[in-house]
Design a protein around this motif. Structure first.
Motif, mmCIF file in Angstrom:
data_model
loop_
_atom_site.group_PDB
_atom_site.id
_atom_site.type_symbol
_atom_site.label_atom_id
_atom_site.label_comp_id
_atom_site.label_asym_id
_atom_site.label_seq_id
_atom_site.Cartn_x
_atom_site.Cartn_y
_atom_site.Cartn_z
ATOM 1 N N ALA A 1 4.152 6.525 2.282
ATOM 2 C CA ALA A 1 2.951 7.274 2.655
ATOM 3 C C ALA A 1 3.158 8.030 3.965
ATOM 4 O O ALA A 1 2.708 9.173 4.119
ATOM 5 C CB ALA A 1 1.765 6.320 2.782
ATOM 6 N N GLU A 2 3.855 7.393 4.891
ATOM 7 C CA GLU A 2 4.124 8.060 6.169
ATOM 8 C C GLU A 2 5.046 9.253 5.979
ATOM 9 O O GLU A 2 4.860 10.297 6.612
ATOM 10 C CB GLU A 2 4.743 7.055 7.141
ATOM 11 N N GLU A 3 6.030 9.103 5.095
ATOM 12 C CA GLU A 3 6.947 10.215 4.833
ATOM 13 C C GLU A 3 6.224 11.405 4.215
ATOM 14 O O GLU A 3 6.563 12.558 4.501
ATOM 15 C CB GLU A 3 8.073 9.744 3.907
ATOM 16 N N GLU A 4 5.238 11.133 3.376
ATOM 17 C CA GLU A 4 4.520 12.214 2.699
ATOM 18 C C GLU A 4 3.192 12.541 3.383
ATOM 19 O O GLU A 4 2.375 13.274 2.828
ATOM 20 C CB GLU A 4 4.278 11.831 1.233
ATOM 21 N N HIS A 5 2.963 11.951 4.564
ATOM 22 C CA HIS A 5 1.759 12.232 5.357
ATOM 23 C C HIS A 5 0.492 11.917 4.562
ATOM 24 O O HIS A 5 -0.428 12.736 4.462
ATOM 25 C CB HIS A 5 1.753 13.690 5.823
ATOM 26 N N LEU A 6 0.454 10.717 4.020
ATOM 27 C CA LEU A 6 -0.686 10.277 3.226
ATOM 28 C C LEU A 6 -1.393 9.124 3.920
ATOM 29 O O LEU A 6 -0.783 8.359 4.665
ATOM 30 C CB LEU A 6 -0.227 9.818 1.837
ATOM 31 N N THR A 7 -2.680 9.008 3.662
ATOM 32 C CA THR A 7 -3.460 7.872 4.145
ATOM 33 C C THR A 7 -3.839 7.013 2.948
ATOM 34 O O THR A 7 -4.467 7.497 2.004
ATOM 35 C CB THR A 7 -4.738 8.335 4.869
ATOM 36 N N LEU A 8 -3.441 5.750 2.991
ATOM 37 C CA LEU A 8 -3.682 4.858 1.866
ATOM 38 C C LEU A 8 -4.988 4.103 2.038
ATOM 39 O O LEU A 8 -5.420 3.813 3.155
ATOM 40 C CB LEU A 8 -2.525 3.865 1.722
ATOM 41 N N GLU A 9 -5.597 3.783 0.914
ATOM 42 C CA GLU A 9 -6.852 3.032 0.909
ATOM 43 C C GLU A 9 -6.558 1.555 0.681
ATOM 44 O O GLU A 9 -5.861 1.185 -0.263
ATOM 45 C CB GLU A 9 -7.770 3.559 -0.198
ATOM 46 N N ASP B 1 9.546 -12.489 -18.946
ATOM 47 C CA ASP B 1 9.084 -12.310 -17.575
ATOM 48 C C ASP B 1 8.235 -11.052 -17.484
ATOM 49 O O ASP B 1 8.661 -9.963 -17.889
ATOM 50 C CB ASP B 1 10.275 -12.200 -16.618
ATOM 51 N N GLY B 2 7.026 -11.208 -16.959
ATOM 52 C CA GLY B 2 6.140 -10.065 -16.838
ATOM 53 C C GLY B 2 6.539 -9.170 -15.678
ATOM 54 O O GLY B 2 7.444 -9.472 -14.905
ATOM 55 N N THR B 3 5.859 -8.054 -15.565
ATOM 56 C CA THR B 3 6.096 -7.128 -14.459
ATOM 57 C C THR B 3 4.876 -7.112 -13.558
ATOM 58 O O THR B 3 3.744 -7.299 -14.006
ATOM 59 C CB THR B 3 6.375 -5.707 -14.973
ATOM 60 N N LEU B 4 5.110 -6.891 -12.281
ATOM 61 C CA LEU B 4 4.036 -6.835 -11.300
ATOM 62 C C LEU B 4 4.170 -5.544 -10.511
ATOM 63 O O LEU B 4 5.195 -5.311 -9.864
ATOM 64 C CB LEU B 4 4.095 -8.039 -10.358
ATOM 65 N N ASP B 5 3.152 -4.701 -10.595
ATOM 66 C CA ASP B 5 3.135 -3.446 -9.854
ATOM 67 C C ASP B 5 2.196 -3.569 -8.661
ATOM 68 O O ASP B 5 1.171 -4.257 -8.723
ATOM 69 C CB ASP B 5 2.667 -2.291 -10.739
ATOM 70 N N PHE B 6 2.564 -2.892 -7.586
ATOM 71 C CA PHE B 6 1.702 -2.791 -6.408
ATOM 72 C C PHE B 6 1.214 -1.347 -6.337
ATOM 73 O O PHE B 6 2.028 -0.418 -6.245
ATOM 74 C CB PHE B 6 2.474 -3.153 -5.138
ATOM 75 N N TYR B 7 -0.109 -1.179 -6.370
ATOM 76 C CA TYR B 7 -0.669 0.169 -6.394
ATOM 77 C C TYR B 7 -1.543 0.389 -5.165
ATOM 78 O O TYR B 7 -2.428 -0.415 -4.862
ATOM 79 C CB TYR B 7 -1.502 0.391 -7.654
ATOM 80 N N ALA B 8 -1.274 1.498 -4.459
ATOM 81 C CA ALA B 8 -2.023 1.852 -3.256
ATOM 82 C C ALA B 8 -2.704 3.199 -3.474
ATOM 83 O O ALA B 8 -2.028 4.235 -3.519
ATOM 84 C CB ALA B 8 -1.091 1.921 -2.049
ATOM 85 N N PRO B 9 -4.026 3.223 -3.634
ATOM 86 C CA PRO B 9 -4.731 4.502 -3.802
ATOM 87 C C PRO B 9 -4.608 5.363 -2.548
ATOM 88 O O PRO B 9 -4.505 4.850 -1.428
ATOM 89 C CB PRO B 9 -6.184 4.073 -4.026
ATOM 90 N N ILE B 10 -4.600 6.660 -2.754
ATOM 91 C CA ILE B 10 -4.566 7.602 -1.637
ATOM 92 C C ILE B 10 -6.004 7.894 -1.235
ATOM 93 O O ILE B 10 -6.760 8.511 -1.987
ATOM 94 C CB ILE B 10 -3.814 8.881 -2.028
ATOM 95 N N ALA B 11 -6.396 7.453 -0.060
ATOM 96 C CA ALA B 11 -7.800 7.478 0.346
ATOM 97 C C ALA B 11 -8.337 8.888 0.518
ATOM 98 O O ALA B 11 -9.490 9.160 0.200
ATOM 99 C CB ALA B 11 -7.974 6.689 1.643
ATOM 100 N N GLU B 12 -7.533 9.777 1.012
ATOM 101 C CA GLU B 12 -8.043 11.103 1.334
ATOM 102 C C GLU B 12 -8.259 11.972 0.102
ATOM 103 O O GLU B 12 -8.882 13.018 0.182
ATOM 104 C CB GLU B 12 -7.072 11.813 2.277
#
Length: 375
Positions: free
Chosen positions: A333-341, A355-366
């Motif tokens: 996010a810092e590299e792409e100048h984004l603000t995460l929620e 074995d299942g998969t686990l994703d981490f998702y960060a919405p872009i707040a702006e």
């Protein structure tokens, strides 16, 4: 410090003849040579990672030695000088007191570890309120000893105050260094012990290809799910799986067919009670009749984020913790100048026995906020 001790022994105008000091000097020179060789040996990156346990042992030993080194120079400078005898006595008492304080700090640190204060969400090794009280004791002790010694020196008209003042200043530096290290050294000791005792403390050598894979594995994409049922419950941190199973059972008992996806987020963390709010989202197959479910459940016909960053646990096998994935998202996010929620979402996909998969998702707040429709 070894060089400082060398001057009165072999330098111009040397005045020490006691064989004990020459023996002490030889021992210190040998230890200094060992320290120098060890330092140069571990400057090689591969060696430092491969023999990190040995490195930790040497580091603990030499840091302990460093806290006592100034006293050797102090006692040596006192030799052959016209100074009050109480100065040496004060220095000896302060040095022994520092060793006792080191022992006390180490025992206290071990007890705090046994009580679980170093676990995730714990109070840590140093409780600020208690630490201030514990740290004040050696300060009071040192000030009392120094004040008494200075008072006796001032009352002795035969002593040379200029020389004594310089020695007192040197002794003050010895006291500060030893007691400061006695306060911090137990943490290093515990780290060394854990290095030897637990394999998880062995830091693997970074692989450039893996580091690059971590960076490129973060993707930017939207997510969207249909017919999502959600609920929020408060439970102990780490005990969310029981709450999730209860939620799944409630959905199944109402005749709804769940998909293989479970989404959840953590918020309102209370470290003192070790509790947090867990919000679960489970997509189900239509049709959905919410009046049959009731309770604290909510229905989202469309649950989506138009933009966000995602990283998959299933695509990385580098033994990372959750915080490491969060840091990768923040870095991207810092590299792409984004603000995460915040908070971020964890998306678990069950693959039926595998074995299942686990994703981490960060919405872009702006650019996007959570959208849902409550019925």
């Amino acid at each position: 410090m070894t060089l400082v001790i060398t001057i009165p022994l072999y330098g111009p105008g040397h005045y020490l003849t006691n064989p004990l000091w020459f023996l002490t000097h030889k021992i210190l020179v040998i230890l200094f040579a060992i320290q120098l060789i060890v330092t140069l040996f571990f400057t090689w990156r591969k060696v430092a990672y491969r023999y990190q346990r040995v490195q930790s042992i040497f580091s603990s030993f030499f840091s302990f030695k460093l806290s006592l080194d100034p006293y050797f120079a102090f006692f040596m400078f006192c030799e052959g000088r016209d100074i009050p005898s109480n100065i040496k006595t004060t220095a000896t008492i302060l040095m022994i007191g520092g060793l006792i304080y080191l022992l006390f700090s180490t025992i206290r640190a071990i007890k705090r570890v046994q009580q679980g204060h170093l676990r995730k969400g714990g109070k840590g090794l140093y409780n600020i309120k208690q630490t201030v009280g514990n740290a004040s004791l050696p300060i009071i002790f040192g000030v009392t000893m120094m004040s008494g010694a200075i008072s006796r020196t001032l009352s002795d008209s035969s002593s040379t105050f200029g020389i004594a003042a310089g020695l007192y200043f040197f002794l003050l530096l010895c006291f500060i260094l030893q007691y400061a290290m006695a306060f911090a050294w137990p943490e290093h000791f515990l780290y060394t012990y854990c290095k030897l005792r637990f394999k998880s403390f062995h830091v693997p050598m970074p692989n450039p290809e893996e580091e690059e894979a971590k960076k490129t594995n973060v993707k930017r994409c939207p997510i969207e799910y249909h017919n999502v049922i959600s609920t929020t419950t408060r439970c102990k941190i780490g005990g969310w799986s029981v709450a999730a199973e209860d939620f799944e059972e409630a959905i199944s008992s109402n005749g709804l067919e769940m998909t293989e996806t479970l989404i959840y987020k953590i918020s309102n963390i209370n470290e003192s009670t070790n509790e947090a709010d867990y919000t679960f989202y489970i997509p189900v197959e239509p049709p959905v009749e919410m009046d049959k479910i009731g309770g604290y459940f909510y229905f989202h016909e469309r649950w989506k984020f138009d933009d966000g960053l995602i990283i998959s646990y299933g695509n990385l096998d580098f033994g990372l913790e959750d915080e490491d994935y969060y840091n990768l998202l923040y870095t991207k996010a810092e590299e792409e100048h984004l603000t995460l929620e915040e908070p971020f979402f964890k998306i678990y996909f069950d693959r039926h026995g595998e074995d299942g998969t686990l994703d981490f998702y960060a919405p872009i707040a702006e650019e996007q906020k959570e959208k849902h429709e409550v019925i």
